[in-house]
Design an enzyme around this catalytic site. Structure first.
Site, mmCIF file in Angstrom:
data_model
loop_
_atom_site.group_PDB
_atom_site.id
_atom_site.type_symbol
_atom_site.label_atom_id
_atom_site.label_comp_id
_atom_site.label_asym_id
_atom_site.label_seq_id
_atom_site.Cartn_x
_atom_site.Cartn_y
_atom_site.Cartn_z
ATOM 1 C CB THR A 376 36.304 35.596 39.177
ATOM 2 O OG1 THR A 376 35.650 36.782 39.567
ATOM 3 C CG2 THR A 376 37.655 35.515 39.809
ATOM 4 C CG ASP A 418 33.573 42.743 44.467
ATOM 5 O OD1 ASP A 418 32.434 42.268 44.395
ATOM 6 O OD2 ASP A 418 34.576 42.159 44.030
HETATM 7 O O1 DON Z 1 36.612 39.773 44.131
HETATM 8 C C1 DON Z 1 35.539 39.191 44.266
HETATM 9 O O2 DON Z 1 35.237 38.595 45.277
HETATM 10 C C2 DON Z 1 34.551 39.186 43.113
HETATM 11 N N1 DON Z 1 34.766 40.326 42.270
HETATM 12 C C3 DON Z 1 34.686 37.912 42.368
HETATM 13 C C4 DON Z 1 33.715 37.795 41.232
HETATM 14 C C5 DON Z 1 33.529 36.415 40.744
HETATM 15 O O3 DON Z 1 34.098 35.487 41.226
HETATM 16 C C6 DON Z 1 32.556 36.225 39.652
HETATM 17 N N2 DON Z 1 32.647 34.890 39.136
HETATM 18 N N3 DON Z 1 31.892 34.071 38.920
#
Ligand code: DON
Length: 565
Positions: A376, A418
């Site tokens: 992310t 998720d």
């Molecule tokens: O929305 C979320 O909580 C996850 N899809 C975030 C993924 C994430 O932060 C990966 N990064 N390192």
């Protein structure tokens, strides 16, 4: 130290030339700026954001430009095939939250990732087209721009097109990430893609993305229709058909980002403004900050045993509540008011003992007084008028589902992971959930993304957020406390080693250097299981200092960069 090579590849086009001149005048390595600041995961995206503000754009114009630029220069997470959340605070103190989270396709179903025996097939929700939710980024950017943008849509998207067409030099870290994903990219893509070379990537190699440039031009010229209808939509649907995905033309046409009311709460004399569900981040962050607010953390000491203990115990409880009570509010009655009720928040700390750890098996989601039923990326922006944007955007895993849309040149997300694919079965971040976060067509999957803005006495004080999957909420929590409770400057607060607890598994994960040997021994003697782990999060933040100057914090764990003027 940042390599000069990173900047040398930029000597193209009037746009970038102009940037170089202005940056050399202000000094590239300073993190203090008088007027405006932009912090992102990639120096090229930060430059784009500052250039847009210098052209008269506001924080939202810069956010739109940065979001599209990151889709080009930070393909692990920057995206148009994913989604995100954006928290906005105007110079006059009005706040707004944009939800451009992906949605489950209409053909998704509750048990779509289970085998005949009812066991979760984890790879299915992680890789390949079936892992993708309906992307939200493009509609999100259109909505943000329509409501708050000042410059033209075309102007905001142009820098990304230039970067995609002309290419940009990859950093050493990017070269190694692209190389390590080569085999997996080849597995999920039958045609040639920009991210795979015959030989290996090296720092400074130009990554050109002509197909992505074409897609971005269609978005530039046709707005949301350039992505959700027409040739790009057809390319997405075709790519789904070839790789067993289920997203249809109707799913794309019907996707809409939504404006939501921010969640906010007090920590001491600060107001914390953050993202509401379908993110769990805002509620959990505010809860934890309130719970530690009455304790003398600074007196106990930074990352000393009582401090770590209290923070771990409130984290444990917040993540237990997350697992049961949080999901997409359009599908599940999230008990938001009850979770943010001061008496409830306080009651959750009752069982905390400083003599010993509370085992997670003894911590269940709280009984609410009134039941209303890792890639992310984050960017933080403050413009020259004092408007602020805090946005976190994602494909979920690094390079998402690994599927590059044939003819579209962009990567699709693997956000379906998720969801809680089966009650009690951990997802890729070890998070568990149940009914609140079950798969339903059209529903948004629960997120941990926590784009946050902090006010002090009605004035903008901090813009902060991070990637990191389940560690997002605790990384933002620690960064805020590092500044507001421990008096660190923004860069030190972002760089400081972090620790994390998420209820299950019942372990305290620590980055190297986060806890000294004495503290560790004390915590272990009280029953805490301490587990070392690789770096968590990449926090990008801006602090407004008492004299009004902006101080950036760019996470040294990545190639993140704070720029401004
Ligand atoms: O929305 C979320 O909580 C996850 N899809 C975030 C993924 C994430 O932060 C990966 N990064 N390192």
């Amino acid at each position: 130290m940042r390599s000069k090579k990173t900047f040398s590849g930029l000597l193209f086009g009037a746009f970038c030339l102009e940037l170089l001149v202005s940056f050399s005048a202000t000094g590239q390595e300073s993190n203090q700026f008088k007027h405006a600041a932009v912090v992102t995961a990639h120096p090229e995206a930060s430059k784009v954001g500052v250039a847009i503000i210098k052209k008269g754009g506001n924080a939202v114009d810069a956010a739109v430009a940065v979001q599209f630029a990151l889709a080009v220069v930070y393909p692990n997470a920057g995206n148009i095939g994913g989604g995100g959340f954006l928290v906005y605070r105007s110079k006059t103190g009005q706040s707004d939250a944009l939800d451009y989270r992906e949605k489950a396709p209409e053909k998704a179903s509750r048990d779509m990732y289970l085998d005949a025996k009812g066991n979760a097939i984890t790879d299915k929700s992680l890789y390949g087209a079936l892992a993708s939710g309906v992307p939200g980024t493009v509609d999100g950017m259109v909505k943000a721009h329509t409501k708050y943008g000042k410059l033209s849509w075309k102007r905001d998207i142009e820098p990304a097109i230039e970067l995609a067409e002309r290419g940009f030099p990859v950093t050493a870290q990017q070269a190694s990430e692209l190389n390590s994903h080569k085999e997996r990219f080849l597995k999920y893509n039958k045609k040639a893609i920009a991210f795979v070379k015959n030989d290996l990537w090296k720092e400074g190699d130009l990554l050109k993305q002509p197909e992505l440039a074409k897609t971005l031009k269609l978005i530039r010229d046709n707005g949301r229709k350039g992505f959700y209808e027409g040739t790009v939509a057809t390319a997405i649907v075709n790519s789904m058909k070839q790789t067993l995905g289920v997203i249809t033309a109707a799913d794309l046409k019907n996707y809409h980002a939504v404006w939501r009311k921010t969640v906010s709460g007090k920590y001491k004399n600060y107001t914390v403004i953050s993202m509401p569900p379908p993110s769990s981040g805002g509620i959990a962050l505010i809860t934890m900050l309130k719970q530690v607010g009455d304790y003398p953390l600074n007196k106990w000491g930074f990352q000393k045993d009582s401090t770590v203990q209290l923070m771990v115990e409130v984290e444990r409880r917040a993540y237990a509540d997350r697992a049961s009570y949080l999901g997409d509010p359009d599908f599940f009655k999230v008990p938001q008011a009850a979770l943010l009720n001061n008496d409830y928040i306080k009651s959750r700390t009752d069982g905390i003992s400083f003599a010993k750890a509370t085992p997670s098996s003894e911590v269940k989601p709280g009984t609410l007084p009134l039941y209303e039923s890792e890639q992310t990326t984050h960017y933080s922006i403050v413009d020259s008028e004092g408007n602020a944007v805090s946005a976190t955007t994602t494909l979920n895993g690094s390079y998402g589902s690994l599927v590059v849309v044939d003819g579209g040149g962009f990567i699709m997300n693997n956000e379906m992971d998720d969801f809680s694919v089966k009650p009690g079965t951990p997802n890729m971040y070890g998070l568990v959930g149940g009914e609140a976060n079950s798969i339903v067509p059209g529903k948004r999957m629960l997120s941990s993304m926590t784009p946050t803005i902090i006010e002090e006495n009605g004035n903008l004080r901090m813009v902060v957020g991070t990637p990191g999957g389940s560690t997002i909420i605790t990384s933002v929590f620690q960064t805020i406390l590092n500044v507001l409770a421990f008096g660190q400057d923004m860069q030190a607060a972002v760089a400081a080693p972090r620790f994390h607890h998420q209820w299950l598994p019942d372990e305290v994960f620590v980055e190297k250097g986060a806890i000294d040997d004495t503290t560790r021994a004390k915590l272990e003697s009280k029953g805490y299981k301490i587990t070392p782990r690789e770096p968590m999060g990449r926090v990008d933040a801006i602090l407004v200092k008492p004299n009004g100057e902006l101080e950036t914090g760019a996470d040294p764990r990545g190639n993140d960069k704070g720029l401004g003027y």
